[in-house]
Design a protein around this motif. Structure first.
Motif, PDB file in Angstrom:
ATOM      1  N   CYS A   1      -1.227  11.545   2.639  1.00 33.18           N
ATOM      2  CA  CYS A   1      -2.567  10.311   1.140  1.00 33.18           C
ATOM      3  C   CYS A   1      -2.374   9.074   1.880  1.00 33.18           C
ATOM      4  CB  CYS A   1      -1.121  10.361   0.065  1.00 33.18           C
ATOM      5  SG  CYS A   1      -2.458   9.183  -0.554  1.00 33.18           S
ATOM      6  N   SER A   2      -4.267   8.300   1.478  1.00 33.57           N
ATOM      7  CA  SER A   2      -4.848   7.449   2.347  1.00 33.57           C
ATOM      8  C   SER A   2      -5.452   6.843   1.401  1.00 33.57           C
ATOM      9  CB  SER A   2      -5.743   7.814   3.578  1.00 33.57           C
ATOM     10  OG  SER A   2      -4.818   8.035   4.600  1.00 33.57           O
ATOM     11  N   VAL A   3      -5.318   5.362   1.354  1.00 30.21           N
ATOM     12  CA  VAL A   3      -4.861   4.941   0.182  1.00 30.21           C
ATOM     13  C   VAL A   3      -6.122   3.240   1.119  1.00 30.21           C
ATOM     14  CG1 VAL A   3      -3.145   5.437  -1.487  1.00 30.21           C
ATOM     15  CG2 VAL A   3      -2.452   3.225  -0.608  1.00 30.21           C
ATOM     16  N   ASN A   4      -7.206   2.379  -0.213  1.00 28.36           N
ATOM     17  CA  ASN A   4      -7.121   1.257   0.619  1.00 28.36           C
ATOM     18  C   ASN A   4      -6.534   0.378  -0.344  1.00 28.36           C
ATOM     19  OD1 ASN A   4      -8.470   1.670  -2.190  1.00 28.36           O
ATOM     20  ND2 ASN A   4     -10.993   1.467  -1.549  1.00 28.36           N
ATOM     21  N   GLN A   5      -5.059   0.057  -0.807  1.00 26.99           N
ATOM     22  CA  GLN A   5      -4.968  -0.628  -1.190  1.00 26.99           C
ATOM     23  C   GLN A   5      -3.105  -0.834  -0.737  1.00 26.99           C
ATOM     24  OE1 GLN A   5      -3.214  -0.305  -5.444  1.00 26.99           O
ATOM     25  NE2 GLN A   5      -4.921   1.190  -5.225  1.00 26.99           N
ATOM     26  N   LYS A   6      -2.836  -2.464  -0.684  1.00 25.31           N
ATOM     27  CA  LYS A   6      -1.314  -2.203  -0.205  1.00 25.31           C
ATOM     28  C   LYS A   6      -0.757  -1.435  -1.347  1.00 25.31           C
ATOM     29  CE  LYS A   6       1.591  -4.185   2.672  1.00 25.31           C
ATOM     30  NZ  LYS A   6       1.786  -3.647   4.139  1.00 25.31           N
ATOM     31  N   LEU A   7       0.707  -0.739  -0.878  1.00 23.02           N
ATOM     32  CA  LEU A   7       1.312  -0.105  -1.312  1.00 23.02           C
ATOM     33  C   LEU A   7       2.945  -1.445  -1.338  1.00 23.02           C
ATOM     34  CD1 LEU A   7       1.295   3.797  -0.369  1.00 23.02           C
ATOM     35  CD2 LEU A   7       0.164   2.426  -2.329  1.00 23.02           C
ATOM     36  N   THR A   8       3.637  -1.104  -2.822  1.00 21.33           N
ATOM     37  CA  THR A   8       5.052  -1.845  -2.547  1.00 21.33           C
ATOM     38  C   THR A   8       6.298  -0.695  -2.409  1.00 21.33           C
ATOM     39  OG1 THR A   8       5.688  -1.101  -5.070  1.00 21.33           O
ATOM     40  CG2 THR A   8       3.636  -3.389  -4.412  1.00 21.33           C
ATOM     41  N   SER A   9       7.351  -1.241  -1.659  1.00 18.71           N
ATOM     42  CA  SER A   9       8.388   0.304  -1.852  1.00 18.71           C
ATOM     43  C   SER A   9       8.656   0.682  -2.444  1.00 18.71           C
ATOM     44  CB  SER A   9       8.974  -1.027  -1.440  1.00 18.71           C
ATOM     45  OG  SER A   9       9.703  -1.639  -0.235  1.00 18.71           O
ATOM     46  N   GLN A  10       8.290  -0.012  -3.953  1.00 25.29           N
ATOM     47  CA  GLN A  10       8.138   0.937  -5.519  1.00 25.29           C
ATOM     48  C   GLN A  10       7.256   1.854  -5.559  1.00 25.29           C
ATOM     49  OE1 GLN A  10      10.936   0.572  -7.059  1.00 25.29           O
ATOM     50  NE2 GLN A  10      10.469   2.424  -7.866  1.00 25.29           N
ATOM     51  N   ASN A  11       5.874   1.688  -4.945  1.00 24.78           N
ATOM     52  CA  ASN A  11       4.762   2.425  -4.937  1.00 24.78           C
ATOM     53  C   ASN A  11       5.381   3.831  -4.114  1.00 24.78           C
ATOM     54  OD1 ASN A  11       2.126  -0.173  -5.137  1.00 24.78           O
ATOM     55  ND2 ASN A  11       2.839   1.223  -6.353  1.00 24.78           N
ATOM     56  N   LYS A  12       6.039   3.221  -3.219  1.00 24.74           N
ATOM     57  CA  LYS A  12       6.010   4.287  -1.912  1.00 24.74           C
ATOM     58  C   LYS A  12       6.897   5.305  -2.769  1.00 24.74           C
ATOM     59  CE  LYS A  12       4.893   1.146   1.561  1.00 24.74           C
ATOM     60  NZ  LYS A  12       5.671   0.997   2.966  1.00 24.74           N
ATOM     61  N   GLU A  13       8.049   4.779  -3.188  1.00 28.68           N
ATOM     62  CA  GLU A  13       9.050   5.906  -3.292  1.00 28.68           C
ATOM     63  C   GLU A  13       8.668   6.467  -4.353  1.00 28.68           C
ATOM     64  OE1 GLU A  13      12.352   7.636  -4.727  1.00 28.68           O
ATOM     65  OE2 GLU A  13      12.439   6.286  -2.172  1.00 28.68           O
ATOM     66  N   ASN A  14       7.709   6.233  -5.934  1.00 29.41           N
ATOM     67  CA  ASN A  14       6.974   6.568  -6.577  1.00 29.41           C
ATOM     68  C   ASN A  14       6.425   7.514  -5.898  1.00 29.41           C
ATOM     69  OD1 ASN A  14       8.481   4.836  -8.434  1.00 29.41           O
ATOM     70  ND2 ASN A  14       7.034   3.780  -9.125  1.00 29.41           N
TER      71      ASN A  14
ATOM     72  N   PHE B   1       9.864  19.028   3.355  1.00 26.71           N
ATOM     73  CA  PHE B   1       8.733  18.271   3.492  1.00 26.71           C
ATOM     74  C   PHE B   1       8.483  17.159   3.877  1.00 26.71           C
ATOM     75  CE2 PHE B   1       6.478  15.988  -0.125  1.00 26.71           C
ATOM     76  CZ  PHE B   1       5.183  16.732  -0.305  1.00 26.71           C
ATOM     77  N   MET B   2       7.409  16.754   4.193  1.00 25.22           N
ATOM     78  CA  MET B   2       7.284  15.702   4.667  1.00 25.22           C
ATOM     79  C   MET B   2       5.982  15.077   4.434  1.00 25.22           C
ATOM     80  SD  MET B   2       5.432  14.885   9.236  1.00 25.22           S
ATOM     81  CE  MET B   2       7.102  15.564   9.564  1.00 25.22           C
ATOM     82  N   VAL B   3       6.240  13.800   3.914  1.00 25.45           N
ATOM     83  CA  VAL B   3       5.267  13.115   3.488  1.00 25.45           C
ATOM     84  C   VAL B   3       3.990  12.040   4.361  1.00 25.45           C
ATOM     85  CG1 VAL B   3       4.248  11.187   1.387  1.00 25.45           C
ATOM     86  CG2 VAL B   3       6.037  13.129   1.032  1.00 25.45           C
ATOM     87  N   ILE B   4       3.586  11.629   4.378  1.00 24.33           N
ATOM     88  CA  ILE B   4       3.166   9.958   4.974  1.00 24.33           C
ATOM     89  C   ILE B   4       2.200   9.489   4.254  1.00 24.33           C
ATOM     90  CG2 ILE B   4       1.300   9.517   6.967  1.00 24.33           C
ATOM     91  CD1 ILE B   4       1.812  12.968   7.993  1.00 24.33           C
ATOM     92  N   LEU B   5       2.422   8.043   4.278  1.00 26.51           N
ATOM     93  CA  LEU B   5       2.184   7.388   3.321  1.00 26.51           C
ATOM     94  C   LEU B   5       0.999   6.206   3.989  1.00 26.51           C
ATOM     95  CD1 LEU B   5       4.163   6.533   0.623  1.00 26.51           C
ATOM     96  CD2 LEU B   5       2.406   8.781   0.584  1.00 26.51           C
ATOM     97  N   GLU B   6      -0.327   5.744   4.213  1.00 26.98           N
ATOM     98  CA  GLU B   6      -1.349   5.166   5.152  1.00 26.98           C
ATOM     99  C   GLU B   6      -2.031   4.241   3.749  1.00 26.98           C
ATOM    100  OE1 GLU B   6      -2.319   8.133   8.498  1.00 26.98           O
ATOM    101  OE2 GLU B   6      -3.226   8.419   6.795  1.00 26.98           O
ATOM    102  N   ASP B   7      -1.386   2.904   3.639  1.00 24.91           N
ATOM    103  CA  ASP B   7      -2.153   1.989   2.434  1.00 24.91           C
ATOM    104  C   ASP B   7      -3.238   1.321   3.700  1.00 24.91           C
ATOM    105  OD1 ASP B   7      -0.035   0.366   4.407  1.00 24.91           O
ATOM    106  OD2 ASP B   7       0.849  -0.090   2.244  1.00 24.91           O
ATOM    107  N   SER B   8      -3.465   0.618   3.103  1.00 24.58           N
ATOM    108  CA  SER B   8      -5.256  -0.454   3.168  1.00 24.58           C
ATOM    109  C   SER B   8      -5.793  -0.124   4.920  1.00 24.58           C
ATOM    110  CB  SER B   8      -4.073  -1.569   4.200  1.00 24.58           C
ATOM    111  OG  SER B   8      -3.046  -2.677   3.633  1.00 24.58           O
ATOM    112  N   LYS B   9      -6.274   1.152   4.046  1.00 22.31           N
ATOM    113  CA  LYS B   9      -7.454   1.885   4.595  1.00 22.31           C
ATOM    114  C   LYS B   9      -8.915   0.768   4.258  1.00 22.31           C
ATOM    115  CE  LYS B   9      -4.658   4.698   7.829  1.00 22.31           C
ATOM    116  NZ  LYS B   9      -4.984   3.843   9.092  1.00 22.31           N
TER     117      LYS B   9
END
Length: 115
Positions: A6-19, A39-47
């Protein structure tokens, strides 16, 4: 062996990442046989994401990768709905600003060999 990127164009907080992680666990289980065990999850923020010819909209690109030998596409629509709802609730990203791509393959490698 599912993986969600999941790539997003905003900064994720630790809570965002966990949720998001927990929400993606719920979403992947909509596909029969898919569990959080491998299961693997890749979180990419500030893209840098340009969508609708703009760079100022909260947007996301989600890629769902799975090892499958049968066509699971009947489950993709409910999964897209769940993913879009998660992104709306957690990050205020409208479903109109989300693309979800599904890739199911019988070819998957792990631990030095292929299945």
């Amino acid at each position: 062996m599912p993986c969600i990127r999941c790539s997003v164009n905003q900064k994720l907080t630790s809570q965002n990442k966990e949720n998001l992680f927990q929400g993606f666990i719920d979403a992947i289980q909509l596909i029969p046989g898919k569990t959080p065990d491998s299961f693997m999850v890749i979180l990419e923020d500030s893209k840098d994401i340009y969508f609708h010819q703009r760079d100022d909209l909260k947007s996301a690109f989600v890629e769902v990768n799975m090892l499958l030998r049968t066509d699971p596409s009947e489950y993709f629509s409910p999964m897209t709905e769940k993913i879009c709802k998660l992104l709306q609730e957690e990050l205020d990203i409208a479903g109109t600003n989300v693309y979800v791509r599904y890739l199911a393959t019988p070819d998957w490698g792990w631990n030095g060999k292929n299945f």
